[in-house]
Design a protein around this motif. Structure first.
Motif, PDB file in Angstrom:
ATOM      1  N   THR A 221       0.828  -1.208   0.000  1.00 51.48           N
ATOM      2  CA  THR A 221       0.000   0.000   0.000  1.00 51.48           C
ATOM      3  C   THR A 221       0.863   1.260   0.000  1.00 51.48           C
ATOM      4  N   GLN A 222       2.045   1.173   0.574  1.00 55.88           N
ATOM      5  CA  GLN A 222       2.941   2.330   0.642  1.00 55.88           C
ATOM      6  C   GLN A 222       3.734   2.556  -0.643  1.00 55.88           C
ATOM      7  N   GLN A 223       3.684   1.622  -1.580  1.00 53.98           N
ATOM      8  CA  GLN A 223       4.466   1.735  -2.798  1.00 53.98           C
ATOM      9  C   GLN A 223       3.791   2.667  -3.798  1.00 53.98           C
ATOM     10  N   ASP A 224       4.611   3.358  -4.577  1.00 54.38           N
ATOM     11  CA  ASP A 224       4.067   4.215  -5.627  1.00 54.38           C
ATOM     12  C   ASP A 224       3.410   3.370  -6.711  1.00 54.38           C
ATOM     13  N   GLU A 225       2.443   3.922  -7.366  1.00 61.16           N
ATOM     14  CA  GLU A 225       1.771   3.222  -8.456  1.00 61.16           C
ATOM     15  C   GLU A 225       2.765   2.927  -9.580  1.00 61.16           C
ATOM     16  N   ASP A 226       2.686   1.727 -10.144  1.00 59.00           N
ATOM     17  CA  ASP A 226       3.540   1.296 -11.259  1.00 59.00           C
ATOM     18  C   ASP A 226       5.024   1.266 -10.896  1.00 59.00           C
ATOM     19  N   SER A 227       5.366   1.138  -9.620  1.00 58.09           N
ATOM     20  CA  SER A 227       6.769   1.258  -9.212  1.00 58.09           C
ATOM     21  C   SER A 227       7.558  -0.044  -9.335  1.00 58.09           C
ATOM     22  N   TRP A 228       6.871  -1.182  -9.476  1.00 57.13           N
ATOM     23  CA  TRP A 228       7.536  -2.479  -9.631  1.00 57.13           C
ATOM     24  C   TRP A 228       7.106  -3.095 -10.955  1.00 57.13           C
ATOM     25  N   GLN A 229       8.063  -3.575 -11.721  1.00 55.36           N
ATOM     26  CA  GLN A 229       7.691  -4.135 -13.014  1.00 55.36           C
ATOM     27  C   GLN A 229       6.780  -5.344 -12.860  1.00 55.36           C
ATOM     28  N   VAL A 230       7.119  -6.243 -11.935  1.00 56.26           N
ATOM     29  CA  VAL A 230       6.299  -7.422 -11.664  1.00 56.26           C
ATOM     30  C   VAL A 230       6.198  -7.599 -10.153  1.00 56.26           C
ATOM     31  N   VAL A 231       4.991  -7.870  -9.667  1.00 56.42           N
ATOM     32  CA  VAL A 231       4.796  -8.245  -8.268  1.00 56.42           C
ATOM     33  C   VAL A 231       4.377  -9.714  -8.251  1.00 56.42           C
ATOM     34  N   TYR A 232       5.057 -10.484  -7.421  1.00 56.82           N
ATOM     35  CA  TYR A 232       4.842 -11.932  -7.347  1.00 56.82           C
ATOM     36  C   TYR A 232       4.279 -12.280  -5.977  1.00 56.82           C
ATOM     37  N   LEU A 233       3.192 -13.038  -5.962  1.00 58.51           N
ATOM     38  CA  LEU A 233       2.534 -13.416  -4.714  1.00 58.51           C
ATOM     39  C   LEU A 233       2.391 -14.934  -4.639  1.00 58.51           C
ATOM     40  N   ASP A 234       2.741 -15.492  -3.498  1.00 53.53           N
ATOM     41  CA  ASP A 234       2.555 -16.925  -3.246  1.00 53.53           C
ATOM     42  C   ASP A 234       2.112 -17.084  -1.800  1.00 53.53           C
ATOM     43  N   PRO A 235       0.882 -16.634  -1.477  1.00 51.23           N
ATOM     44  CA  PRO A 235       0.430 -16.703  -0.087  1.00 51.23           C
ATOM     45  C   PRO A 235       0.221 -18.136   0.359  1.00 51.23           C
ATOM     46  N   MET A 236       0.420 -18.364   1.657  1.00 51.23           N
ATOM     47  CA  MET A 236       0.239 -19.691   2.223  1.00 51.23           C
ATOM     48  C   MET A 236      -1.225 -20.106   2.118  1.00 51.23           C
ATOM     49  N   PHE A 237      -1.427 -21.365   1.739  1.00 52.56           N
ATOM     50  CA  PHE A 237      -2.761 -21.898   1.524  1.00 52.56           C
ATOM     51  C   PHE A 237      -2.923 -23.128   2.406  1.00 52.56           C
ATOM     52  N   PRO A 238      -4.132 -23.390   2.943  1.00 53.37           N
ATOM     53  CA  PRO A 238      -4.315 -24.584   3.780  1.00 53.37           C
ATOM     54  C   PRO A 238      -3.894 -25.847   3.050  1.00 53.37           C
ATOM     55  N   LEU A 239      -3.291 -26.776   3.786  1.00 52.82           N
ATOM     56  CA  LEU A 239      -2.807 -28.002   3.183  1.00 52.82           C
ATOM     57  C   LEU A 239      -3.937 -28.903   2.702  1.00 52.82           C
ATOM     58  N   GLY A 240      -5.090 -28.845   3.346  1.00 54.05           N
ATOM     59  CA  GLY A 240      -6.223 -29.639   2.913  1.00 54.05           C
ATOM     60  C   GLY A 240      -6.034 -31.122   3.177  1.00 54.05           C
ATOM     61  N   GLY A 241      -6.847 -31.918   2.502  1.00 53.81           N
ATOM     62  CA  GLY A 241      -6.871 -33.352   2.767  1.00 53.81           C
ATOM     63  C   GLY A 241      -5.716 -34.115   2.170  1.00 53.81           C
ATOM     64  N   LYS A 242      -4.912 -33.500   1.329  1.00 51.65           N
ATOM     65  CA  LYS A 242      -3.815 -34.206   0.666  1.00 51.65           C
ATOM     66  C   LYS A 242      -2.469 -33.741   1.190  1.00 51.65           C
ATOM     67  N   SER A 243      -2.438 -33.366   2.471  1.00 53.58           N
ATOM     68  CA  SER A 243      -1.214 -32.829   3.051  1.00 53.58           C
ATOM     69  C   SER A 243      -0.089 -33.844   3.083  1.00 53.58           C
ATOM     70  N   ALA A 244      -0.398 -35.136   2.942  1.00 57.78           N
ATOM     71  CA  ALA A 244       0.654 -36.146   2.971  1.00 57.78           C
ATOM     72  C   ALA A 244       1.611 -35.979   1.806  1.00 57.78           C
ATOM     73  N   LYS A 245       1.165 -35.312   0.775  1.00 56.84           N
ATOM     74  CA  LYS A 245       2.022 -35.102  -0.382  1.00 56.84           C
ATOM     75  C   LYS A 245       3.093 -34.051  -0.129  1.00 56.84           C
ATOM     76  N   VAL A 246       2.853 -33.227   0.908  1.00 61.21           N
ATOM     77  CA  VAL A 246       3.836 -32.209   1.237  1.00 61.21           C
ATOM     78  C   VAL A 246       5.038 -32.887   1.870  1.00 61.21           C
ATOM     79  N   LYS A 247       6.247 -32.475   1.498  1.00 63.94           N
ATOM     80  CA  LYS A 247       7.443 -33.062   2.074  1.00 63.94           C
ATOM     81  C   LYS A 247       7.397 -32.967   3.595  1.00 63.94           C
ATOM     82  N   LYS A 248       7.811 -34.027   4.252  1.00 62.64           N
ATOM     83  CA  LYS A 248       7.707 -34.087   5.704  1.00 62.64           C
ATOM     84  C   LYS A 248       8.442 -32.938   6.376  1.00 62.64           C
TER      85      LYS A 248
END
Length: 267
Positions: free
Chosen positions: A173-200
């Protein structure tokens, strides 16, 4: 911050570092201790040759650390597919176009490092104090390794950790408009019912960070701050961030990239 946390040292030599971090984080220091012998805390930070997040108890999985030099990232750096990798395609990487990227939810910094190895300047933002320490330690060891391995020098010079612990929403919110060429987001998401697939060994990291409950609030300030596009990494079946459909979609077997475009990438 997870209250069930303490500091330990791998050896007596590393005890001063553990005590210093104990004071900095206001966590107890348990001295030179094996995490498998600890029952009063679910997680510990272990100070040694590298900083590690360890689950405790006899059946605990292996530790989590940021390693930009060896392991999976070393293999990915050499054999990962270069610009053909999905994350590179998602941000629009192409010959002659190596965008300046803000990774606003850096986590363990893996995608950020891949983009840095491919020629992008990447700034990492991470609000969790423990994860920030893991990133700082990984960057320290990356620069040490780069002093002896010239192949690591370019990537080490392109990767930076923002010195701020406020939330990504507030920071964007504090950043100027158009100040970053690309913004990348990877927010944490619930593991759900297939969490066993996640590395221990990642279970401790998920336990520490939890779910980004403000994830939907990221998209609007991220899109305002970007010039070309905002890229959101999502599990394959997860809803779109903030319920907003992307301009472009890059689908994979287990995940996808939702791409919100603002200006066309130069050809």
């Amino acid at each position: 911050m997870n209250p069930a946390m303490a500091l330990i040292a791998a050896t007596p030599e590393h005890l001063p570092a553990a005590e210093q971090l104990s004071s900095q984080l206001d966590f107890p220091c348990l001295g030179v201790t094996d995490p498998r012998e600890i029952g009063d805390f679910s997680q510990v930070l272990r100070c040694g040759e590298r900083l590690e997040l360890c689950a405790t108890g006899r059946q605990a999985p292996g530790p989590v650390a940021v390693d930009f030099v060896g392991g999976a990232l070393a293999h990915r750096r050499r054999f990962g597919g270069g610009r053909a990798q999905p994350v590179a395609r998602a941000i629009g990487l192409r010959p002659g176009f190596y965008p300046r990227v803000l990774d606003a939810t850096a986590g363990l910094g893996r995608d950020a490092f891949v983009l840095a190895t491919l020629g992008c300047e990447v700034w990492m933002l991470e609000r969790n104090p423990v994860v920030r320490l893991l990133l700082q330690d990984g960057l320290r060891r990356l620069h040490q390794a780069a002093a002896a391995d010239t192949e690591l020098v370019p990537a080490a010079g392109r990767l930076c950790l923002v010195d701020d612990t406020i939330s990504a929403v507030d920071w964007l919110t504090q950043q100027d408009e158009d100040s970053w060429q690309v913004v990348y987001l990877d927010p944490m998401f619930p593991l759900g019912g297939k969490s066993a697939k996640v590395k221990k060994e990642m279970a401790a990291f998920h336990y520490l960070v939890g779910v980004d409950k403000d994830a939907d609030q990221l998209l609007e300030p991220a899109f305002k701050a970007c010039y070309y596009r905002t890229v959101v990494k999502r599990p394959r079946l997860a809803p779109c961030l903030a319920g907003k459909n992307p301009s472009l979609l890059l689908q994979g077997k287990s995940g996808r990239f939702d791409i919100y475009t603002k200006h066309g990438i130069p050809s």
